[in-house]
Design a protein around this motif. Sequence first.
Motif, PDB file in Angstrom:
ATOM      1  N   GLU A 166       0.761  -1.426  -0.036  1.00  0.00           N
ATOM      2  CA  GLU A 166      -0.016   0.005   0.027  1.00  0.00           C
ATOM      3  C   GLU A 166       0.730   1.183   0.232  1.00  0.00           C
ATOM      4  O   GLU A 166       0.677   2.112  -0.672  1.00  0.00           O
ATOM      5  CB  GLU A 166      -0.945   0.227   1.175  1.00  0.00           C
ATOM      6  N   LYS A 167       1.852   1.062   0.555  1.00  0.00           N
ATOM      7  CA  LYS A 167       2.874   2.257   0.720  1.00  0.00           C
ATOM      8  C   LYS A 167       3.664   2.630  -0.409  1.00  0.00           C
ATOM      9  O   LYS A 167       4.334   3.450  -0.606  1.00  0.00           O
ATOM     10  CB  LYS A 167       3.741   2.296   2.011  1.00  0.00           C
ATOM     11  N   LEU A 168       3.787   1.395  -1.349  1.00  0.00           N
ATOM     12  CA  LEU A 168       4.362   1.444  -2.490  1.00  0.00           C
ATOM     13  C   LEU A 168       3.621   2.132  -3.651  1.00  0.00           C
ATOM     14  O   LEU A 168       4.121   2.471  -4.638  1.00  0.00           O
ATOM     15  CB  LEU A 168       4.922   0.082  -2.920  1.00  0.00           C
ATOM     16  N   THR A 204       5.863  25.059  -0.325  1.00  0.00           N
ATOM     17  CA  THR A 204       4.985  24.068  -0.279  1.00  0.00           C
ATOM     18  C   THR A 204       4.487  23.878  -1.546  1.00  0.00           C
ATOM     19  O   THR A 204       3.458  23.123  -1.668  1.00  0.00           O
ATOM     20  CB  THR A 204       4.018  24.082   0.978  1.00  0.00           C
ATOM     21  N   ALA A 205       4.660  24.615  -2.664  1.00  0.00           N
ATOM     22  CA  ALA A 205       4.021  24.404  -4.091  1.00  0.00           C
ATOM     23  C   ALA A 205       3.866  23.208  -4.616  1.00  0.00           C
ATOM     24  O   ALA A 205       2.988  22.584  -5.161  1.00  0.00           O
ATOM     25  CB  ALA A 205       4.399  25.451  -4.691  1.00  0.00           C
ATOM     26  N   ILE A 206       5.155  22.366  -4.495  1.00  0.00           N
ATOM     27  CA  ILE A 206       5.204  21.072  -5.369  1.00  0.00           C
ATOM     28  C   ILE A 206       5.516  20.003  -4.339  1.00  0.00           C
ATOM     29  O   ILE A 206       6.217  19.807  -3.654  1.00  0.00           O
ATOM     30  CB  ILE A 206       6.553  21.295  -6.136  1.00  0.00           C
ATOM     31  N   SER A 207       4.234  19.123  -4.547  1.00  0.00           N
ATOM     32  CA  SER A 207       4.466  17.949  -3.719  1.00  0.00           C
ATOM     33  C   SER A 207       4.938  16.550  -4.405  1.00  0.00           C
ATOM     34  O   SER A 207       4.887  16.570  -5.763  1.00  0.00           O
ATOM     35  CB  SER A 207       2.901  17.118  -3.617  1.00  0.00           C
ATOM     36  N   LEU A 208       5.754  16.009  -3.661  1.00  0.00           N
ATOM     37  CA  LEU A 208       6.631  14.864  -4.093  1.00  0.00           C
ATOM     38  C   LEU A 208       5.954  13.576  -3.995  1.00  0.00           C
ATOM     39  O   LEU A 208       5.120  13.588  -2.874  1.00  0.00           O
ATOM     40  CB  LEU A 208       8.004  14.861  -3.561  1.00  0.00           C
ATOM     41  N   PRO A 209       6.155  12.684  -5.069  1.00  0.00           N
ATOM     42  CA  PRO A 209       5.645  11.184  -4.682  1.00  0.00           C
ATOM     43  C   PRO A 209       5.748  10.642  -3.272  1.00  0.00           C
ATOM     44  O   PRO A 209       7.069  10.747  -2.982  1.00  0.00           O
ATOM     45  CB  PRO A 209       6.098  10.487  -5.689  1.00  0.00           C
ATOM     46  N   ASP A 210       5.038  10.159  -2.590  1.00  0.00           N
ATOM     47  CA  ASP A 210       5.361   9.688  -1.092  1.00  0.00           C
ATOM     48  C   ASP A 210       5.303   8.317  -1.300  1.00  0.00           C
ATOM     49  O   ASP A 210       4.173   7.643  -1.416  1.00  0.00           O
ATOM     50  CB  ASP A 210       4.273  10.443  -0.184  1.00  0.00           C
ATOM     51  N   MET A 211       6.134   7.712  -1.085  1.00  0.00           N
ATOM     52  CA  MET A 211       6.295   5.930  -1.061  1.00  0.00           C
ATOM     53  C   MET A 211       7.098   5.413   0.045  1.00  0.00           C
ATOM     54  O   MET A 211       8.037   6.018   0.593  1.00  0.00           O
ATOM     55  CB  MET A 211       6.859   5.539  -2.396  1.00  0.00           C
ATOM     56  N   LEU A 212       6.573   4.571   0.944  1.00  0.00           N
ATOM     57  CA  LEU A 212       6.971   4.067   2.258  1.00  0.00           C
ATOM     58  C   LEU A 212       7.501   5.008   3.143  1.00  0.00           C
ATOM     59  O   LEU A 212       8.200   4.659   4.156  1.00  0.00           O
ATOM     60  CB  LEU A 212       8.447   3.246   1.638  1.00  0.00           C
ATOM     61  N   HIS A 239      -4.064  25.239  -6.880  1.00  0.00           N
ATOM     62  CA  HIS A 239      -5.347  24.874  -7.802  1.00  0.00           C
ATOM     63  C   HIS A 239      -4.949  23.412  -8.593  1.00  0.00           C
ATOM     64  O   HIS A 239      -5.797  22.931  -9.029  1.00  0.00           O
ATOM     65  CB  HIS A 239      -5.714  25.632  -8.947  1.00  0.00           C
ATOM     66  N   GLY A 240      -3.726  23.246  -8.639  1.00  0.00           N
ATOM     67  CA  GLY A 240      -3.455  22.089  -9.580  1.00  0.00           C
ATOM     68  C   GLY A 240      -2.950  20.690  -8.747  1.00  0.00           C
ATOM     69  O   GLY A 240      -3.141  20.919  -7.444  1.00  0.00           O
ATOM     70  N   PHE A 241      -2.846  19.729  -9.304  1.00  0.00           N
ATOM     71  CA  PHE A 241      -2.450  18.328  -9.008  1.00  0.00           C
ATOM     72  C   PHE A 241      -1.420  17.754  -9.668  1.00  0.00           C
ATOM     73  O   PHE A 241      -1.346  18.045 -10.876  1.00  0.00           O
ATOM     74  CB  PHE A 241      -3.662  17.475  -8.977  1.00  0.00           C
ATOM     75  N   ILE A 242      -0.700  16.956  -9.187  1.00  0.00           N
ATOM     76  CA  ILE A 242       0.391  16.129 -10.244  1.00  0.00           C
ATOM     77  C   ILE A 242      -0.076  14.584  -9.793  1.00  0.00           C
ATOM     78  O   ILE A 242      -0.314  14.217  -8.611  1.00  0.00           O
ATOM     79  CB  ILE A 242       1.724  16.256  -9.592  1.00  0.00           C
ATOM     80  N   ASP A 243      -0.483  13.880 -10.780  1.00  0.00           N
ATOM     81  CA  ASP A 243      -0.790  12.539 -10.576  1.00  0.00           C
ATOM     82  C   ASP A 243       0.715  11.860 -10.864  1.00  0.00           C
ATOM     83  O   ASP A 243       1.331  11.884 -12.049  1.00  0.00           O
ATOM     84  CB  ASP A 243      -1.476  12.024 -11.787  1.00  0.00           C
ATOM     85  N   TYR A 244       1.221  11.175  -9.940  1.00  0.00           N
ATOM     86  CA  TYR A 244       2.201  10.170 -10.164  1.00  0.00           C
ATOM     87  C   TYR A 244       2.006   8.803 -10.387  1.00  0.00           C
ATOM     88  O   TYR A 244       0.891   8.591  -9.602  1.00  0.00           O
ATOM     89  CB  TYR A 244       3.286  10.481  -8.741  1.00  0.00           C
ATOM     90  N   SER A 245       2.554   8.223 -11.357  1.00  0.00           N
ATOM     91  CA  SER A 245       2.155   6.814 -11.493  1.00  0.00           C
ATOM     92  C   SER A 245       3.339   6.026 -12.112  1.00  0.00           C
ATOM     93  O   SER A 245       4.295   6.615 -12.147  1.00  0.00           O
ATOM     94  CB  SER A 245       1.086   6.824 -12.647  1.00  0.00           C
TER      95      SER A 245
END
Length: 458
Positions: free
Chosen positions: A193-195, A425-433, A207-213
């Motif tokens: 789940e954390k991966l 805090t503008a850019i969110s990074l993918p959060d894994m583990l 207003h935006g979002f980043i979809d990490y896949s």
Amino acid sequence: MMLTFWGAVLLFALLDSSQCLHSAAILRLNSCTLKKSVKDSLLSIDFSKAMAKPPPPAKKHGHQKGDPAKGMSQMKLLNLEFVEISLKLVPDVGTNMTVTTKIEVGGKSILGGNMDIKMEVNIITATRLTQGENNCPKFVCEACQTQLLKVKANVPSGVLPGVINKFLDKTLHKLLPTMLCPTVETVLKSVNEKLCTADAKYPLGSHGFIDYSISELPEVTHHFIEIHINAMVEQMEDAIHSSANSSAPMTITSKEDATMLGVSADLLNSAFAKLQEEGLFNVDITEQTLSTLGMPPSISSLSAMMPQLPSLSQSFVLKIAMKDDAKVALYLDNALLTLNGAIELWDSTATDDLQPIFVLNADIDLKCGFAIAEGKLKSMVTLDKTSLSMVSSADDSLEVSLVDEFVRTMLNDVFVPVVNEELETAISLPDMLNINFSNAKMEILENLLLFSVNTCSA
Ligand SMILES: *[C@@H]1O[C@H](CO)[C@@H](O)[C@H](O)[C@H]1NC(C)=O
Ligand SMILES: *[C@@H]1O[C@H](CO)[C@@H](O)[C@H](O)[C@H]1NC(C)=O
Ligand SMILES: *[C@@H]1O[C@H](CO)[C@@H](O)[C@H](O)[C@H]1NC(C)=O
């Protein structure tokens, strides 16, 4: 309309095929990070539910009634305590892992009374890294066995040690895997789940979002698992991969045995372009802004330089608005953010005359520093080079040289701090583990921002 539609179809067909080449970010996990995640899961999972129901009875192999191997009934796992984990990456496969646990099993002795057995057991597993739903990396347990290390039984008096040993040999060896291997499944589920980044929405600006896949199976080597992460900002047109001219396939060349997160220049470019579009680099400076910042009201002091300004008015507004895509370039040890836009001075009391006092074209180069805090990429900019040119002015005698120092002061003392606060805090990074990159070492490489943390010493 049709043309646009087929154009889009073609574009996405192309994107699909190029996704493997252009990853927006790379996460490289070393075995310590994975081990920590398994450990955190072991410590956080509530085993009491699993323990509540007794394991299925061990198969009987024609034992006669009263056989000491059947010496215990209603066996239940009473407690499970994790002692240590050893984890090894198996190249192109997954992991081999041994979890040492202390367990307590209770039940009824056939001689009457309760029986309680404390054991130290190794749970030995082999996992394979596969792709699950949404292409998320998924560890699947391929083999699980147990190894009894120590045993201490509290048995009713009158039971001979030989009988107990026979019981342990015959029954526990069958029972332990049934009892303990489901624990591994539970732990893997939690790690998996954390991966997975698929369900999370990662904010970009306000207003935006980043979809990490993730589109491909991560690579497993002796030293790390490398996950290539694709990113797409909220609107389809802004897909990272839409740029056919994007940089070469991203790779991490570092030999260091650390857990690393690489952020590509492409990702930064898309993110900053979106932030620019959203107006993050647009700042209006008024006398009030300046007094809030504790700065002397210097807009009105312009009157001294420019006699043509309405000298009594204190209501000027300096409008800084960036209109072209913000661009980020990453060179070795150097990151540069390039902005282009207009800087205009308006007299905000003048209602009848809607002419700005002056309009400058501004090319602004900012040096960037980066850090990670709470899963966000924190960017910090400082002025590097600014080139100003007069586009128009209310008075023909107004030259850039007259306002140059004032505008630079405003950029340096007001624009930069305001932008930096937004960029924190503008850019969110993918959060894994749940990897904490807060104290990571940051390196700026060609087209790649690389953060490394030594998770083995933590
Ligand atoms: C990993 O475990 C599997 C199954 O137990 C075993 O066959 C394999 O040899 C092990 N690989 C390594 C590298 O230890
Ligand atoms: C983009 O692609 C074109 C055509 O292939 C090439 O001429 C140009 O140099 C590329 N630009 C960059 C910045 O790589
Ligand atoms: C991450 O590490 C930093 C610095 O060591 C610490 O202040 C912060 O609380 C940590 N964050 C989490 C979520 O553990």
